[in-house]
Design a protein around this motif. Structure first.
Motif, PDB file in Angstrom:
ATOM      1  N   CYS A   1       3.064   2.293 -12.145  1.00 10.04           N
ATOM      2  CA  CYS A   1       3.094   0.837 -12.260  1.00 10.04           C
ATOM      3  C   CYS A   1       4.393   0.249 -11.729  1.00 10.04           C
ATOM      4  CB  CYS A   1       2.880   0.426 -13.717  1.00 10.04           C
ATOM      5  SG  CYS A   1       1.191   0.642 -14.292  1.00 10.04           S
ATOM      6  N   PHE A   2       5.501   0.952 -11.909  1.00 11.05           N
ATOM      7  CA  PHE A   2       6.782   0.488 -11.372  1.00 11.05           C
ATOM      8  C   PHE A   2       6.673   0.313  -9.862  1.00 11.05           C
ATOM      9  CE2 PHE A   2      10.941   1.078  -9.496  1.00 11.05           C
ATOM     10  CZ  PHE A   2      11.774   0.333 -10.316  1.00 11.05           C
ATOM     11  N   GLU A   3       6.158   1.326  -9.194  1.00  9.16           N
ATOM     12  CA  GLU A   3       6.029   1.252  -7.743  1.00  9.16           C
ATOM     13  C   GLU A   3       4.995   0.212  -7.329  1.00  9.16           C
ATOM     14  OE1 GLU A   3       5.380   4.368  -4.078  1.00  9.16           O
ATOM     15  OE2 GLU A   3       4.028   4.497  -5.776  1.00  9.16           O
ATOM     16  N   LEU A   4       3.859   0.204  -8.023  1.00 10.80           N
ATOM     17  CA  LEU A   4       2.767  -0.690  -7.642  1.00 10.80           C
ATOM     18  C   LEU A   4       3.165  -2.158  -7.745  1.00 10.80           C
ATOM     19  CD1 LEU A   4      -0.286  -1.057  -6.962  1.00 10.80           C
ATOM     20  CD2 LEU A   4      -0.683  -1.106  -9.430  1.00 10.80           C
ATOM     21  N   TYR A   5       3.716  -2.561  -8.887  1.00  7.12           N
ATOM     22  CA  TYR A   5       4.023  -3.977  -9.045  1.00  7.12           C
ATOM     23  C   TYR A   5       5.265  -4.370  -8.247  1.00  7.12           C
ATOM     24  CZ  TYR A   5       4.076  -8.634 -10.933  1.00  7.12           C
ATOM     25  OH  TYR A   5       4.040 -10.003 -11.044  1.00  7.12           O
ATOM     26  N   GLY A   6       6.227  -3.465  -8.120  1.00  3.87           N
ATOM     27  CA  GLY A   6       7.375  -3.769  -7.278  1.00  3.87           C
ATOM     28  C   GLY A   6       6.954  -4.036  -5.841  1.00  3.87           C
ATOM     29  N   MET A   7       6.004  -3.243  -5.352  1.00  4.41           N
ATOM     30  CA  MET A   7       5.499  -3.457  -3.997  1.00  4.41           C
ATOM     31  C   MET A   7       4.717  -4.766  -3.906  1.00  4.41           C
ATOM     32  SD  MET A   7       2.419  -3.148  -2.074  1.00  4.41           S
ATOM     33  CE  MET A   7       1.377  -1.815  -2.675  1.00  4.41           C
ATOM     34  N   ARG A   8       3.844  -5.021  -4.876  1.00  5.11           N
ATOM     35  CA  ARG A   8       3.010  -6.215  -4.805  1.00  5.11           C
ATOM     36  C   ARG A   8       3.821  -7.495  -4.959  1.00  5.11           C
ATOM     37  NH1 ARG A   8      -2.320  -4.063  -8.184  1.00  5.11           N
ATOM     38  NH2 ARG A   8      -3.343  -3.107  -6.367  1.00  5.11           N
ATOM     39  N   ALA A   9       4.845  -7.460  -5.809  1.00  5.03           N
ATOM     40  CA  ALA A   9       5.645  -8.664  -6.029  1.00  5.03           C
ATOM     41  C   ALA A   9       6.435  -9.057  -4.786  1.00  5.03           C
ATOM     42  CB  ALA A   9       6.596  -8.453  -7.205  1.00  5.03           C
ATOM     43  N   TRP A  10       6.818  -8.076  -3.955  1.00  2.18           N
ATOM     44  CA  TRP A  10       7.705  -8.355  -2.834  1.00  2.18           C
ATOM     45  C   TRP A  10       7.067  -8.112  -1.479  1.00  2.18           C
ATOM     46  CZ3 TRP A  10      11.940 -11.086  -3.417  1.00  2.18           C
ATOM     47  CH2 TRP A  10      12.493 -11.167  -4.700  1.00  2.18           C
ATOM     48  N   LEU A  11       5.772  -7.826  -1.441  1.00  2.00           N
ATOM     49  CA  LEU A  11       5.097  -7.559  -0.169  1.00  2.00           C
ATOM     50  C   LEU A  11       5.131  -8.767   0.763  1.00  2.00           C
ATOM     51  CD1 LEU A  11       3.333  -5.756   1.654  1.00  2.00           C
ATOM     52  CD2 LEU A  11       1.335  -6.603   0.395  1.00  2.00           C
ATOM     53  N   VAL A  12       4.794  -9.943   0.238  1.00  2.00           N
ATOM     54  CA  VAL A  12       4.760 -11.140   1.092  1.00  2.00           C
ATOM     55  C   VAL A  12       6.160 -11.486   1.616  1.00  2.00           C
ATOM     56  CG1 VAL A  12       4.282 -13.615   1.117  1.00  2.00           C
ATOM     57  CG2 VAL A  12       2.633 -12.039   0.087  1.00  2.00           C
ATOM     58  N   PRO A  13       7.216 -11.550   0.779  1.00  2.00           N
ATOM     59  CA  PRO A  13       8.558 -11.807   1.321  1.00  2.00           C
ATOM     60  C   PRO A  13       8.998 -10.758   2.344  1.00  2.00           C
ATOM     61  CG  PRO A  13       8.547 -12.160  -1.042  1.00  2.00           C
ATOM     62  CD  PRO A  13       7.225 -11.554  -0.705  1.00  2.00           C
ATOM     63  N   PHE A  14       8.619  -9.489   2.112  1.00  2.00           N
ATOM     64  CA  PHE A  14       9.004  -8.451   3.075  1.00  2.00           C
ATOM     65  C   PHE A  14       8.337  -8.691   4.423  1.00  2.00           C
ATOM     66  CE2 PHE A  14       7.972  -4.202   4.958  1.00  2.00           C
ATOM     67  CZ  PHE A  14       9.254  -3.900   5.395  1.00  2.00           C
ATOM     68  N   TRP A  15       7.056  -9.034   4.411  1.00  2.00           N
ATOM     69  CA  TRP A  15       6.359  -9.257   5.674  1.00  2.00           C
ATOM     70  C   TRP A  15       6.899 -10.495   6.389  1.00  2.00           C
ATOM     71  CZ3 TRP A  15       4.238  -6.253   8.846  1.00  2.00           C
ATOM     72  CH2 TRP A  15       3.361  -6.707   9.845  1.00  2.00           C
ATOM     73  N   ILE A  16       7.269 -11.509   5.631  1.00  2.00           N
ATOM     74  CA  ILE A  16       7.889 -12.699   6.230  1.00  2.00           C
ATOM     75  C   ILE A  16       9.175 -12.298   6.951  1.00  2.00           C
ATOM     76  CG2 ILE A  16       9.085 -14.858   5.691  1.00  2.00           C
ATOM     77  CD1 ILE A  16       6.997 -15.290   3.480  1.00  2.00           C
ATOM     78  N   TYR A  17       9.979 -11.408   6.334  1.00  2.00           N
ATOM     79  CA  TYR A  17      11.206 -10.926   6.971  1.00  2.00           C
ATOM     80  C   TYR A  17      10.884 -10.157   8.255  1.00  2.00           C
ATOM     81  CZ  TYR A  17      14.576  -7.288   8.086  1.00  2.00           C
ATOM     82  OH  TYR A  17      15.389  -6.419   8.758  1.00  2.00           O
ATOM     83  N   VAL A  18       9.905  -9.253   8.207  1.00  2.00           N
ATOM     84  CA  VAL A  18       9.577  -8.424   9.372  1.00  2.00           C
ATOM     85  C   VAL A  18       9.138  -9.294  10.542  1.00  2.00           C
ATOM     86  CG1 VAL A  18       7.953  -6.695  10.254  1.00  2.00           C
ATOM     87  CG2 VAL A  18       9.002  -6.371   8.012  1.00  2.00           C
TER      88      VAL A  18
END
Length: 404
Positions: free
Chosen positions: A220-237
């Motif tokens: 769950c640590f990995e799953l929610y950490g990824m889901r919470a920041w996926l959109v901001p990360f893609w915006i950066y990329v």
């Protein structure tokens, strides 16, 4: 006529999708619609996103343990209604950090009355060898709901504003409320009703179950950490590439989360064939490696290569989910199933609450969300979290044979 058998499993999966529509509404809209206007830094945004999990964590021990005493469908109905009301209240009333944190935590507390009590309501009404697969269908439908949550929230927010996004997704849990109303009654056993409500000592003595519970916490640590920041990360990329996105953020989020359904089903089949611990450990080690690869690629690799890694990550992150939850249900003592589910969910969502904040802190401390070094630190945090899962499973195997 009350729902039973396969129609019940299908109805619960559909209800689960509806109940999850609010789940990532805040992470889906925070980067574009809220962080700037509200003056939030990455840690504050992560704290609000994690507030949903915090509310869940505080409520779930009582609400899920109550399923040993009360028909779980009743708790499922109340939790679904509370989740809907709190999400709608966010859309109407949230004004900044503190009000958003409080209301989003209340939404998480409502979901605490829906997810694990829903699983208990389902498993109490299942018999036979298909139970493990039915549990996996229920848990795998989580990904469909989260994917639609990303999509609906972003589409509605872009067209009608972020408040409308919360109002729209807040209607989703009403679907699960209807499913709960269609279930037949189920009485708890006298022995379960006689147990102390918050006495989790029998669960803590059940080492095989604890292995799955702690492994679920890492997941769950990995799953929610990824889901919470996926959109901001893609915006950066996409901004770093400067040549247009091959995929819009909302469609990427939908793709990555929807991949969870087949990944979780296949992961459970691998566990049934090769051994649950062996399959889960292999998946978690592979996921840690993919996370580090994404972090290393963040500041230098072309956008298509990062997209490919994110799709792969969308498979490795959820592939252990159904196996972990099915393993926990199978290892739980029958009279303490609700208490075991309560500990399972508390540990999982507590680590989820910490994940969103931990990634935000890593970003702020390593250069910010506009730097490759910041995202390398963020994905290394996720890799470190999931790497604890195989250690938990190794520890639980020392309880005795039969869990390889």
């Amino acid at each position: 006529m009350a729902l039973t058998g396969r129609p019940l499993v299908l109805a619960m999966a559909v209800g689960q999708v509806g109940g999850l529509l609010p789940h990532v509404t805040f992470p889906a809209v925070m980067a574009v619609h809220l962080m700037g206007p509200w003056g939030l830094d990455n840690a504050e945004a992560g704290a609000i996103a994690g507030g949903y999990m915090l509310g869940y964590t505080l409520a779930v021990p009582v609400l899920t343990a109550l399923t040993d005493r009360i028909d779980a469908r009743r708790i499922l109905a109340v939790g679904s209604a509370a989740s809907a009301l709190a999400t709608i209240a966010f859309g109407l009333l949230a004004q900044g950090f503190w009000s958003a944190l409080a209301l989003w935590a209340l939404a998480g507390a409502g979901f605490a009355g829906a997810y694990m009590p829903g699983l208990r309501a389902l498993t109490d009404r299942l018999e036979g060898p298909d139970s493990s697969r039915s549990v996996t269908v229920y848990t795998a439908s989580f990904s469909i709901g989260v994917g639609l949550s990303f999509l609906v929230a972003q589409v509605v927010a872009d067209r009608w504003g972020w408040r409308a996004a919360f109002l729209a997704t807040g209607a989703g849990p009403l679907v699960m409320l209807a499913v709960a109303a269609a279930m037949g009654p189920k009485r708890p056993t006298p022995a379960a009703k006689a147990a102390n409500l918050l006495d989790f000592r029998p669960v803590l003595r059940n080492r095989p179950a604890l292995g799955y519970i702690l492994g679920y916490g890492a997941h769950c640590f990995e799953l929610y950490g990824m889901r919470a920041w996926l959109v901001p990360f893609w915006i950066y990329v996409v901004a770093r590439e400067g040549s247009g996105a091959p995929l819009d953020a909302k469609w990427l989020a939908l793709l990555v989360t929807v991949l969870s359904l087949p990944a979780s089903l296949l992961g459970n089949e691998a566990a049934l064939r090769f051994g649950r611990h062996r399959a889960i450990g292999t998946i978690q080690v592979a996921s840690a490696g993919v996370a580090v690869a994404i972090g290393l690629a963040a500041g230098v690799a072309p956008v298509w290569a990062i997209l490919a890694l994110l799709v792969l990550y969308g498979v490795t992150v959820p592939a252990d989910s159904g196996s972990l939850t099915s393993g926990m249900v199978g290892a739980a003592a029958p009279d303490f199933k609700g208490a075991t589910m309560a500990v399972h969910s508390t540990v999982g969502f507590a680590t989820s609450a910490g994940a969103a904040y931990a990634v935000g802190v890593a970003l702020d401390g390593a250069g910010g969300a506009a730097s490759g070094s910041g995202w390398l630190a963020a994905f290394c945090v996720l890799a470190a979290g999931i790497s604890l899962g195989p250690l938990a499973l190794w520890w639980s195997r020392r309880a005795g044979p039969g869990h390889a």
